[in-house]
Design a protein around this motif. Structure first.
Motif, PDB file in Angstrom:
ATOM      1  N   ARG A  21     -47.105  -1.746 -25.716  1.00 14.95           N
ATOM      2  CA  ARG A  21     -47.210  -2.959 -25.924  1.00 14.95           C
ATOM      3  C   ARG A  21     -47.961  -3.728 -24.338  1.00 14.95           C
ATOM      4  N   ASN A  22     -48.438  -3.061 -24.002  1.00 16.09           N
ATOM      5  CA  ASN A  22     -49.362  -3.502 -22.505  1.00 16.09           C
ATOM      6  C   ASN A  22     -48.428  -4.050 -21.559  1.00 16.09           C
ATOM      7  N   ILE A  23     -47.151  -3.486 -21.406  1.00 17.86           N
ATOM      8  CA  ILE A  23     -46.329  -3.878 -20.239  1.00 17.86           C
ATOM      9  C   ILE A  23     -46.207  -2.699 -19.342  1.00 17.86           C
ATOM     10  N   THR A  24     -46.474  -2.993 -18.204  1.00 21.84           N
ATOM     11  CA  THR A  24     -46.451  -2.007 -17.223  1.00 21.84           C
ATOM     12  C   THR A  24     -45.432  -2.069 -16.106  1.00 21.84           C
ATOM     13  N   PHE A  25     -44.893  -0.894 -15.977  1.00 18.99           N
ATOM     14  CA  PHE A  25     -43.763  -0.866 -15.040  1.00 18.99           C
ATOM     15  C   PHE A  25     -44.023   0.201 -13.920  1.00 18.99           C
ATOM     16  N   ASN A  26     -43.642  -0.363 -12.763  1.00 18.55           N
ATOM     17  CA  ASN A  26     -44.137   0.464 -11.406  1.00 18.55           C
ATOM     18  C   ASN A  26     -42.989   0.368 -10.487  1.00 18.55           C
TER      19      ASN A  26
END
Length: 234
Positions: free
Chosen positions: A161-166
């Motif tokens: 869903r085009n959500i990035t997590f870093n």
């Protein structure tokens, strides 16, 4: 483009430095605070991340003022350092409840709007201790290490869903936590850092700002050490 940003634990230290950096870039920034004084020039919302109702209320306030949260930075954290044989179960669980479960509460709440928008940036602040361990910090290291597994699971779950997590993993940084250490403790820890000094909050904030930027749109599930080399090999 001005975005709605929420930073938990953004009233001092790394969180405040990140808030100032993102605000300077043109974002609309809200920060949560619990015991510290609210910082000037930012939308400051009192919130204890161990309370789901307070987390929900903080998001509602940020949404009312700035619109749906598009960028979430989880900085809220505590430490209750003690050797294992002297550490109480309450001290162990309190640190996990704030550092790990507090991040879970914030991410879950933020994901609602991000899923609708099919876009979002999430950065969680861990620690070099999560990777290398530290005597007397079993609870803190466990909570910060768990953030990595949580973040990478979210990167897989919500990446479509085009959500990035870093994750950003700072080393010893000139914050209140460092100020609470004795000179002897500081000297011992600095000798373990190849660059031979503490980080400044602005140096950690610069990495957080990059990970929330368009230039980092293809980075997700990453753990970025900003630790002067202290965690090399982990």
């Amino acid at each position: 483009m001005s975005r709605s940003v929420l930073i938990t634990g953004g009233s001092r230290g790394i969180g405040l430095a990140a808030a100032r950096a993102l605000q300077a870039a043109g974002d609309r920034v809200a920060v949560t605070h619990r015991t510290a004084e609210p910082p000037a020039g930012l939308l400051a919302i009192r919130c204890d991340v161990t309370d789901s109702a307070q987390v929900d209320a903080a998001f509602k306030r940020a949404e009312e003022e700035h619109g749906p949260v598009e960028v979430l930075v989880c900085c809220a954290g505590i430490n209750k350092d003690q050797l294992l044989m002297r550490m109480s179960e309450d001290d162990f669980t309190a640190v996990l409840n704030t550092n790990l479960t507090g991040a879970f509460r914030a991410v879950k709440r933020a994901s609602k709007a991000m899923l609708r928008a099919k876009s979002g940036r999430v950065v969680l602040v861990s620690s070099a201790v999560a990777l290398r361990g530290e005597a007397g910090q079993a609870n803190y290291a466990a909570s910060k290490a768990a953030l990595i597994g949580f973040t990478r699971s979210m990167a897989r779950e919500l990446g479509p869903r085009n959500i990035t997590f870093n994750v950003v993993a700072p080393g010893l940084t000139r914050t209140q936590m460092a100020d609470d250490l004795s000179e002897e403790q500081l000297e011992r820890l600095v000798t373990q850092i190849p660059l031979g000094r503490l980080a400044q909050p602005d140096e950690i904030a610069a990495t957080i700002a990059f990970l929330t930027s368009p230039q980092a749109g293809y980075i997700t599930g990453a753990v970025i050490p900003v630790d002067g080399g202290a965690g090399m090999g982990h």
